[in-house]
Design an enzyme around this catalytic site. Sequence first.
Site, PDB file in Angstrom:
ATOM      1  CB  THR A   1      -5.243   7.874   2.588  1.00 18.60           C
ATOM      2  OG1 THR A   1      -6.309   7.464   1.692  1.00 18.60           O
ATOM      3  CG2 THR A   1      -5.042   6.805   3.643  1.00 18.60           C
TER       4      THR A   1
ATOM      5  CE1 TYR B   1     -10.949   1.187  -5.018  1.00 23.46           C
ATOM      6  CE2 TYR B   1     -12.766   0.942  -3.466  1.00 23.46           C
ATOM      7  CZ  TYR B   1     -11.404   1.014  -3.730  1.00 23.46           C
ATOM      8  OH  TYR B   1     -10.498   0.892  -2.691  1.00 23.46           O
TER       9      TYR B   1
ATOM     10  CG  ASP C   1       1.303   4.154 -14.419  1.00 28.44           C
ATOM     11  OD1 ASP C   1       0.644   3.233 -13.898  1.00 28.44           O
ATOM     12  OD2 ASP C   1       0.778   5.105 -15.027  1.00 28.44           O
TER      13      ASP C   1
ATOM     14  CG  ASN D   1      -0.763   0.423  -0.588  1.00 27.18           C
ATOM     15  OD1 ASN D   1      -1.793   0.446   0.087  1.00 27.18           O
ATOM     16  ND2 ASN D   1      -0.131   1.534  -0.974  1.00 27.18           N
TER      17      ASN D   1
ATOM     18  CB  VAL E   1      -7.803   4.261   5.592  1.00 26.00           C
ATOM     19  CG1 VAL E   1      -6.503   4.561   6.315  1.00 26.00           C
ATOM     20  CG2 VAL E   1      -8.153   2.783   5.643  1.00 26.00           C
TER      21      VAL E   1
ATOM     22  CB  SER F   1     -11.379  -2.252  -0.391  1.00 19.26           C
ATOM     23  OG  SER F   1     -12.384  -1.372   0.049  1.00 19.26           O
TER      24      SER F   1
END
Length: 249
Positions: free
Chosen positions: A185, A150, A57, A84, A183, A137
């Site tokens: 995902t 975020y 983690d 990533n 994207v 991002s």
Amino acid sequence: MKTILITGATSGIGRACARIFAKNNFKVIICGRRDDRLAELQDELSQRTEVHTLLFDVSKKKAVAEAIASLPENFAHIDILINNAGNAHGLDPIQNGDIEDWDQMIDINVKGLLYVSKAVIPGMVDRRKGHIINIGSIAGKEVYTNGNVYCATKHAVDALTKSMLLDLNPYGIKVGAIHPGMVETEFSEVRFKGDTQRAANVYQGLTPLSPDDVADTIHFVVSRPYHINISDLVILPTAQASATVVNRN
Ligand code: NDP
Ligand code: 8X3
């Protein structure tokens, strides 16, 4: 043969990166928390290249340090690090935000990236070579309603990338960030805590980027000649003009 370490390789952009780099003659170290996914990907990629898995983690600093220190000799010299691993947790106005979500995003997207970097960079400095790519991002370039924490974590990734570029410049180490827009995902499923319908709605009426699109771009960045460093790259679906301006059918 160069060695690449990819965090968050069990899904999405990270898994697509593992595949493209395995296909292009890199030794790959794939990392994540889901051991079944790591084993499955290792089986797949071992047909093409040498693969090592690391189960940890990124937000647990001791686990990160131990995992990187455990690398066998033939994987220990990391040439390329792809930071990533990360996710959004929730999409709420600041006054309603869940503190657990905030902690997770800060711990994973910012502190996790730092812990992994701290474990990998000294070797690059000693060898006076290396390449670090941080996955930021569009949320690291703009803020949007309810994106608050975020967006803050991805702005931090942007700032850390620029700082790493400065600090590591004397050692000939390349540093850059890739900032994707939408994207498709597991990202939205994680953000909406398993609400698959709400996650699917994010990509309704447009062609989003695929993980392979982003991985292909990362491979392009990594495969430039040594004197070229692509330090900051935003990649959006054609239908997306900003974090919030999206041309849907
Ligand atoms: P996914 O949810 O598909 O993949 C996220 C990956 O991160 C998984 O492999 C997951 O592995 C790993 N991860 C999450 N938390 C941890 C943790 N605590 N420790 C270790 N690994 C962790 O999402 P994406 O592929 O879309 O996301 C990858 C990166 O791209 C993230 O940084 C995200 O912020 C960024 N991004 C995504 C965009 C999008 O629209 N999808 C756009 C812009 C940026 P596991 O669960 O096995 O640990
Ligand atoms: C993921 C893209 O726009 O959902 O970083 O923040 S966005």
